[in-house]
Design a protein around this motif. Structure first.
Motif, PDB file in Angstrom:
ATOM      1  N   GLU A 221       0.766  -1.529  -0.258  1.00 24.30           N
ATOM      2  CA  GLU A 221       0.076   0.266  -0.351  1.00 24.30           C
ATOM      3  C   GLU A 221       0.526   1.100   0.128  1.00 24.30           C
ATOM      4  O   GLU A 221       0.265   2.459  -1.188  1.00 24.30           O
ATOM      5  CB  GLU A 221      -0.793   0.374   1.182  1.00 24.30           C
ATOM      6  CG  GLU A 221      -2.434  -0.970   1.467  1.00 24.30           C
ATOM      7  CD  GLU A 221      -1.514  -2.284   1.225  1.00 24.30           C
ATOM      8  OE1 GLU A 221      -2.001  -3.310   1.453  1.00 24.30           O
ATOM      9  OE2 GLU A 221      -0.899  -2.683   1.863  1.00 24.30           O
ATOM     10  N   GLU A 222       1.614   0.902   1.079  1.00 25.52           N
ATOM     11  CA  GLU A 222       2.895   2.458   1.285  1.00 25.52           C
ATOM     12  C   GLU A 222       3.408   2.118  -0.729  1.00 25.52           C
ATOM     13  O   GLU A 222       3.651   3.836  -1.001  1.00 25.52           O
ATOM     14  CB  GLU A 222       4.012   2.321   1.981  1.00 25.52           C
ATOM     15  CG  GLU A 222       3.849   2.585   3.527  1.00 25.52           C
ATOM     16  CD  GLU A 222       4.973   2.300   3.763  1.00 25.52           C
ATOM     17  OE1 GLU A 222       4.708   2.713   5.243  1.00 25.52           O
ATOM     18  OE2 GLU A 222       5.751   1.092   3.748  1.00 25.52           O
ATOM     19  N   LYS A 223       4.001   1.623  -0.690  1.00 26.04           N
ATOM     20  CA  LYS A 223       4.822   1.821  -1.882  1.00 26.04           C
ATOM     21  C   LYS A 223       3.670   2.336  -3.176  1.00 26.04           C
ATOM     22  O   LYS A 223       4.140   2.812  -4.024  1.00 26.04           O
ATOM     23  CB  LYS A 223       5.432   0.430  -2.819  1.00 26.04           C
ATOM     24  CG  LYS A 223       5.814   0.184  -4.154  1.00 26.04           C
ATOM     25  CD  LYS A 223       6.675  -0.781  -4.325  1.00 26.04           C
ATOM     26  CE  LYS A 223       7.295  -1.656  -6.180  1.00 26.04           C
ATOM     27  NZ  LYS A 223       7.605  -2.770  -6.139  1.00 26.04           N
ATOM     28  N   GLU A 224       2.748   1.650  -3.694  1.00 25.77           N
ATOM     29  CA  GLU A 224       1.184   1.991  -4.714  1.00 25.77           C
ATOM     30  C   GLU A 224       1.000   3.621  -4.112  1.00 25.77           C
ATOM     31  O   GLU A 224       1.462   4.059  -5.233  1.00 25.77           O
ATOM     32  CB  GLU A 224       0.428   1.624  -4.445  1.00 25.77           C
ATOM     33  CG  GLU A 224      -0.155   0.249  -5.116  1.00 25.77           C
ATOM     34  CD  GLU A 224      -1.166  -1.283  -4.728  1.00 25.77           C
ATOM     35  OE1 GLU A 224      -2.419  -0.093  -4.009  1.00 25.77           O
ATOM     36  OE2 GLU A 224      -0.767  -2.433  -4.760  1.00 25.77           O
ATOM     37  N   LEU A 225       1.073   4.012  -2.661  1.00 20.61           N
ATOM     38  CA  LEU A 225       0.651   5.426  -2.553  1.00 20.61           C
ATOM     39  C   LEU A 225       1.815   6.334  -2.972  1.00 20.61           C
ATOM     40  O   LEU A 225       1.606   7.282  -4.160  1.00 20.61           O
ATOM     41  CB  LEU A 225       1.067   5.903  -1.278  1.00 20.61           C
ATOM     42  CG  LEU A 225       0.487   6.973  -1.093  1.00 20.61           C
ATOM     43  CD1 LEU A 225      -0.845   7.461  -2.122  1.00 20.61           C
ATOM     44  CD2 LEU A 225      -0.474   7.237   0.217  1.00 20.61           C
ATOM     45  N   PHE A 226       3.476   5.733  -3.731  1.00 21.05           N
ATOM     46  CA  PHE A 226       4.750   6.532  -3.363  1.00 21.05           C
ATOM     47  C   PHE A 226       4.584   6.688  -4.515  1.00 21.05           C
ATOM     48  O   PHE A 226       5.346   7.375  -5.264  1.00 21.05           O
ATOM     49  CB  PHE A 226       5.787   5.928  -2.712  1.00 21.05           C
ATOM     50  CG  PHE A 226       7.206   6.182  -3.324  1.00 21.05           C
ATOM     51  CD1 PHE A 226       8.169   7.362  -2.933  1.00 21.05           C
ATOM     52  CD2 PHE A 226       7.668   5.823  -4.611  1.00 21.05           C
ATOM     53  CE1 PHE A 226       8.950   7.420  -3.192  1.00 21.05           C
ATOM     54  CE2 PHE A 226       9.255   6.092  -4.316  1.00 21.05           C
ATOM     55  CZ  PHE A 226       9.550   6.729  -4.085  1.00 21.05           C
ATOM     56  N   LEU A 227       4.436   5.597  -5.951  1.00 20.04           N
ATOM     57  CA  LEU A 227       4.157   5.315  -6.903  1.00 20.04           C
ATOM     58  C   LEU A 227       3.522   6.349  -7.781  1.00 20.04           C
ATOM     59  O   LEU A 227       3.347   7.305  -8.311  1.00 20.04           O
ATOM     60  CB  LEU A 227       4.008   4.390  -7.498  1.00 20.04           C
ATOM     61  CG  LEU A 227       5.122   2.915  -7.166  1.00 20.04           C
ATOM     62  CD1 LEU A 227       4.956   1.492  -7.962  1.00 20.04           C
ATOM     63  CD2 LEU A 227       6.566   3.888  -8.196  1.00 20.04           C
ATOM     64  N   LEU A 228       2.159   6.871  -6.779  1.00 15.68           N
ATOM     65  CA  LEU A 228       1.364   7.370  -7.222  1.00 15.68           C
ATOM     66  C   LEU A 228       2.272   9.182  -7.465  1.00 15.68           C
ATOM     67  O   LEU A 228       1.459  10.227  -7.501  1.00 15.68           O
ATOM     68  CB  LEU A 228      -0.515   7.753  -6.445  1.00 15.68           C
ATOM     69  CG  LEU A 228      -1.620   6.617  -7.198  1.00 15.68           C
ATOM     70  CD1 LEU A 228      -2.612   6.539  -5.892  1.00 15.68           C
ATOM     71  CD2 LEU A 228      -2.360   6.129  -8.409  1.00 15.68           C
ATOM     72  N   LEU A 229       2.175   9.020  -6.180  1.00 12.48           N
ATOM     73  CA  LEU A 229       2.652  10.787  -5.859  1.00 12.48           C
ATOM     74  C   LEU A 229       4.101  11.238  -6.415  1.00 12.48           C
ATOM     75  O   LEU A 229       3.991  12.048  -7.294  1.00 12.48           O
ATOM     76  CB  LEU A 229       3.464  10.948  -4.658  1.00 12.48           C
ATOM     77  CG  LEU A 229       2.530  10.304  -3.295  1.00 12.48           C
ATOM     78  CD1 LEU A 229       2.752  10.954  -2.175  1.00 12.48           C
ATOM     79  CD2 LEU A 229       1.247  12.151  -2.963  1.00 12.48           C
TER      80      LEU A 229
ATOM     81  N   LYS B 127      -7.617  12.488  -7.176  1.00 15.16           N
ATOM     82  CA  LYS B 127      -8.754  12.375  -6.346  1.00 15.16           C
ATOM     83  C   LYS B 127      -9.721  10.832  -6.823  1.00 15.16           C
ATOM     84  O   LYS B 127      -9.645  10.572  -5.898  1.00 15.16           O
ATOM     85  CB  LYS B 127      -9.627  13.798  -7.128  1.00 15.16           C
ATOM     86  CG  LYS B 127     -10.270  13.711  -5.986  1.00 15.16           C
ATOM     87  CD  LYS B 127     -11.664  15.034  -5.477  1.00 15.16           C
ATOM     88  CE  LYS B 127     -12.501  15.715  -4.831  1.00 15.16           C
ATOM     89  NZ  LYS B 127     -12.596  16.980  -4.813  1.00 15.16           N
ATOM     90  N   ASP B 128      -9.771  11.007  -8.059  1.00 12.50           N
ATOM     91  CA  ASP B 128     -10.422   9.797  -8.198  1.00 12.50           C
ATOM     92  C   ASP B 128      -9.862   8.285  -7.804  1.00 12.50           C
ATOM     93  O   ASP B 128     -10.147   7.430  -7.168  1.00 12.50           O
ATOM     94  CB  ASP B 128     -10.938   9.554  -9.601  1.00 12.50           C
ATOM     95  CG  ASP B 128     -11.428  10.592 -10.109  1.00 12.50           C
ATOM     96  OD1 ASP B 128     -12.443  11.489  -9.202  1.00 12.50           O
ATOM     97  OD2 ASP B 128     -11.471  10.841 -11.737  1.00 12.50           O
ATOM     98  N   LYS B 129      -8.120   8.175  -7.808  1.00  7.57           N
ATOM     99  CA  LYS B 129      -7.677   7.330  -7.768  1.00  7.57           C
ATOM    100  C   LYS B 129      -7.857   7.579  -5.739  1.00  7.57           C
ATOM    101  O   LYS B 129      -7.878   6.516  -5.426  1.00  7.57           O
ATOM    102  CB  LYS B 129      -5.983   7.119  -7.767  1.00  7.57           C
ATOM    103  CG  LYS B 129      -6.119   6.736  -9.579  1.00  7.57           C
ATOM    104  CD  LYS B 129      -5.079   7.069 -10.091  1.00  7.57           C
ATOM    105  CE  LYS B 129      -4.426   7.030 -11.266  1.00  7.57           C
ATOM    106  NZ  LYS B 129      -3.454   7.507 -12.050  1.00  7.57           N
ATOM    107  N   ALA B 130      -7.871   8.569  -5.311  1.00 10.84           N
ATOM    108  CA  ALA B 130      -7.619   8.172  -3.899  1.00 10.84           C
ATOM    109  C   ALA B 130      -9.027   7.733  -3.395  1.00 10.84           C
ATOM    110  O   ALA B 130      -8.790   7.145  -2.543  1.00 10.84           O
ATOM    111  CB  ALA B 130      -7.642   9.660  -3.715  1.00 10.84           C
TER     112      ALA B 130
END
Length: 198
Positions: free
Chosen positions: A67-75, A129-132
């Protein structure tokens, strides 16, 4: 691409770790939230990783959870956000809170994260926004085991702040203030978040 690293934890610091893999020492950058989940030095560790490639550098970044990795890549997908700022954002805010701020368009909450200005916060909300919103429904609140605060832990928290760009006096003031507010049962992660949010 290096999807994960598994080996013996040789060194650990609030923003990086060294893992021995097949006789090599691999230097891995970390968000503070991942540091909290590391075992003692000398024990086996497994980190989900992302190899960030630039013309002048190869940077391996490690995470305790996918989950952290996915969020990092999104950022990283947002224009103007690099590895350092993405790690700072992850260190200053739990994934579930960050997803909520983005999904609800809470620009002010995002700008409280050190290094994140108004324009970048607006861009994050616009792009993610949509992905979040979809990720928010999947995440459960992460519960971090509290640890009794002592001088060694305070020093680790101060070092994490200085690694994120604060001067040592600023870091000491912020961590002491956070410690007084949260009490001795606060984890390093909680204290850093409180210190980073002011």
């Amino acid at each position: 691409m290096i999807a994960f690293v598994r080996g013996t934890l040789i060194e650990k610091h609030p923003t990086r770790a060294v893992v021995q893999v097949s006789g090599m020492g691999v230097d891995v950058l970390l968000p503070v939230s991942t540091f909290e989940h590391l075992p003692e030095s000398g024990r086996e560790v497994m980190l989900h990783t992302h190899l960030h490639v630039r013309e002048d550098a190869l940077t391996l970044v490690g995470f305790a959870t996918l989950e952290e990795k996915e969020l990092f890549l999104l950022l990283l997908s947002v224009s103007g956000i690099g590895v350092k700022l993405a790690l700072s954002i992850l260190s200053g805010c739990r994934p579930v809170d960050l997803y909520r701020y983005i999904a609800e368009g809470q620009e002010l909450a995002l700008t409280r994260i050190p290094g994140l200005g108004k324009k970048t916060a607006q861009r994050i909300i616009l792009d993610l926004k949509d992905k979040a919103s979809s990720q928010l429904s999947k995440l459960s609140v992460d519960t971090t085991a509290s640890v009794r605060m002592n001088r060694a832990l305070l020093e680790e928290a101060i070092q994490a702040m200085t690694a994120l760009g604060y001067s040592r006096p600023e870091a000491v003031r912020a961590i002491e203030k956070a410690g007084q507010r949260l009490g001795e049962d606060a984890s390093i992660e909680d204290m850093l978040r409180a210190a980073l949010q002011g």
